[in-house]
Design an enzyme around this catalytic site. Structure first.
Site, PDB file in Angstrom:
ATOM      1  N   SER A 180       0.916  -1.061  -0.144  1.00 30.29           N
ATOM      2  CA  SER A 180       0.088   0.078  -0.163  1.00 30.29           C
ATOM      3  C   SER A 180       0.911   1.318  -0.108  1.00 30.29           C
ATOM      4  CB  SER A 180      -0.982   0.059   1.267  1.00 30.29           C
ATOM      5  OG  SER A 180      -1.788   1.295   1.231  1.00 30.29           O
ATOM      6  N   LYS A 195      -4.521  -6.866   2.555  1.00 28.83           N
ATOM      7  CA  LYS A 195      -4.305  -5.772   1.768  1.00 28.83           C
ATOM      8  C   LYS A 195      -5.848  -5.680   1.060  1.00 28.83           C
ATOM      9  CE  LYS A 195      -2.493  -2.720  -1.147  1.00 28.83           C
ATOM     10  NZ  LYS A 195      -3.318  -2.351  -2.143  1.00 28.83           N
ATOM     11  N   HIS A 246      -7.865  -3.632   3.382  1.00 25.23           N
ATOM     12  CA  HIS A 246      -7.519  -2.526   3.254  1.00 25.23           C
ATOM     13  C   HIS A 246      -8.067  -1.788   2.225  1.00 25.23           C
ATOM     14  CE1 HIS A 246      -4.558   0.497   1.463  1.00 25.23           C
ATOM     15  NE2 HIS A 246      -4.401   0.598   2.658  1.00 25.23           N
ATOM     16  N   ASN A 247      -8.018  -2.145   0.901  1.00 20.09           N
ATOM     17  CA  ASN A 247      -8.611  -1.617  -0.127  1.00 20.09           C
ATOM     18  C   ASN A 247     -10.005  -1.466  -0.135  1.00 20.09           C
ATOM     19  OD1 ASN A 247      -6.030  -1.777  -0.988  1.00 20.09           O
ATOM     20  ND2 ASN A 247      -6.413  -2.324  -2.972  1.00 20.09           N
ATOM     21  N   GLU A 271     -10.668   1.352   2.164  1.00 19.83           N
ATOM     22  CA  GLU A 271     -10.325   2.506   1.431  1.00 19.83           C
ATOM     23  C   GLU A 271     -11.542   3.158   0.537  1.00 19.83           C
ATOM     24  OE1 GLU A 271      -7.815   2.627  -2.516  1.00 19.83           O
ATOM     25  OE2 GLU A 271      -6.342   2.570  -0.744  1.00 19.83           O
TER      26      GLU A 271
END
Length: 299
Positions: free
Chosen positions: A120, A170, A173-174, A177
């Site tokens: 990231s 990840k 995480h996205n 986001e």
């Protein structure tokens, strides 16, 4: 301190530059000759083929793959037969975690180690120091911890768990986001629609001075206003989505965890393809600022 690196896009090229700066010897490959020439001009060795990357490395080899998730299997189909027991492959792209589990099993059956590394920070983070989440066997992670340390900001990397864990973390995480960007875009669209004649640039700047929502995303939104103006007329109101948000929603359904915010943000992006809006421009502008995504409005 020597590795092969396959994939010299926006992220890969910057990561190679950082590795060279940290004293690593890099043998780089990309299908784009201009990307190869650029890497060579900055001190990297280059190889015209995947086979040449393998040939240029002494065993045990370390090879980092940084290509779109759709291309990883094609790269491994060429790469894996040329590797030997004790070699290690790291996938640093945004692959689906289930694919990483499958790939780890297939490679480890041949004696080849595999790590999935979620990265990231966008191109800027790739150059100045990223945040990296690593999955795979812990002893393999420890063997290459110096590599992750060199690629990261201070304390910006960690071991997440068994194969697939890095890309799972990840992926989530996205997804987060997506929701954060959606909330910011909706809020600023509401500010613009009010009859107060508000200065959005000033508001973004104030928000980013120790408010509760002080963040890099607000900073990137401020940068977009400064670059394109508050109307963002040059920016597309149709927001692209690269897959991780959808994967996060799917994982939530499989695990019985509700993700209404992320699901709503994903649905907005899908609707925006036929219904562009100022809210969409705000999201596209943030994507452009941190990821360098092409988001120009169509003529």
């Amino acid at each position: 301190m020597r590795l092969g690196y396959i994939g010299l896009g926006k992220m890969g090229a910057n990561m190679v530059d950082r590795l060279l700066e940290k004293g690593w010897q890099v043998v780089a490959h990309d299908r784009n000759p201009d990307a190869m020439n650029a890497a060579k001009s900055r001190g990297s060795e280059t190889a015209d083929t995947v086979q040449s990357v393998v040939d240029a490395l002494g065993a045990p080899r370390l090879i980092w793959i940084m290509v779109p998730h759709q291309a990883v299997d094609a790269v491994l189909d060429v790469l894996a037969p040329r590797l030997t027991t004790g070699d290690t492959v790291i996938d640093g792209g945004n692959s689906h975690f289930k694919d990483s589990i499958r790939r780890a099993g297939a490679l480890e059956a041949k004696g080849i180690d595999f790590l999935d590394a979620g990265v990231s920070g966008g191109p800027g983070g790739a150059r100045e120091g990223a945040c990296i989440m690593v999955g795979g066997r812990k002893e393999v992670f420890r063997r290459f911890e110096t590599l992750f340390r060199d690629l990261s900001v201070p304390d910006g990397y960690s071991y997440m768990g068994r194969a697939g864990a890095g890309h799972f973390v990840k992926m989530v995480h996205n997804g987060i986001e997506y929701g954060m960007m959606q909330a910011l875009a909706e809020g600023f669209a509401l500010l613009k629609a009010s009859d107060f004649g508000l200065n959005l640039t000033k508001i973004a700047d104030v928000y980013n001075h120790r408010s509760v929502i002080d963040s890099r995303l607000v900073g990137w939104l401020l940068g977009a206003f400064e670059q394109y103006g508050e109307d963002l007329k040059e920016i597309s109101g149709s927001v692209a989505q690269s897959g991780e948000g959808a994967w996060t929603v799917e994982a939530g359904k499989e695990l019985g965890v509700l993700t209404p915010i992320i699901e709503g943000a994903l649905a907005f992006r899908m609707r925006s393809q036929n219904d562009p809006s100022y809210t969409g421009r705000l999201i596209s502008a943030m994507r452009n600022q941190f990821g360098g995504h092409a988001v120009k409005a169509k003529e």
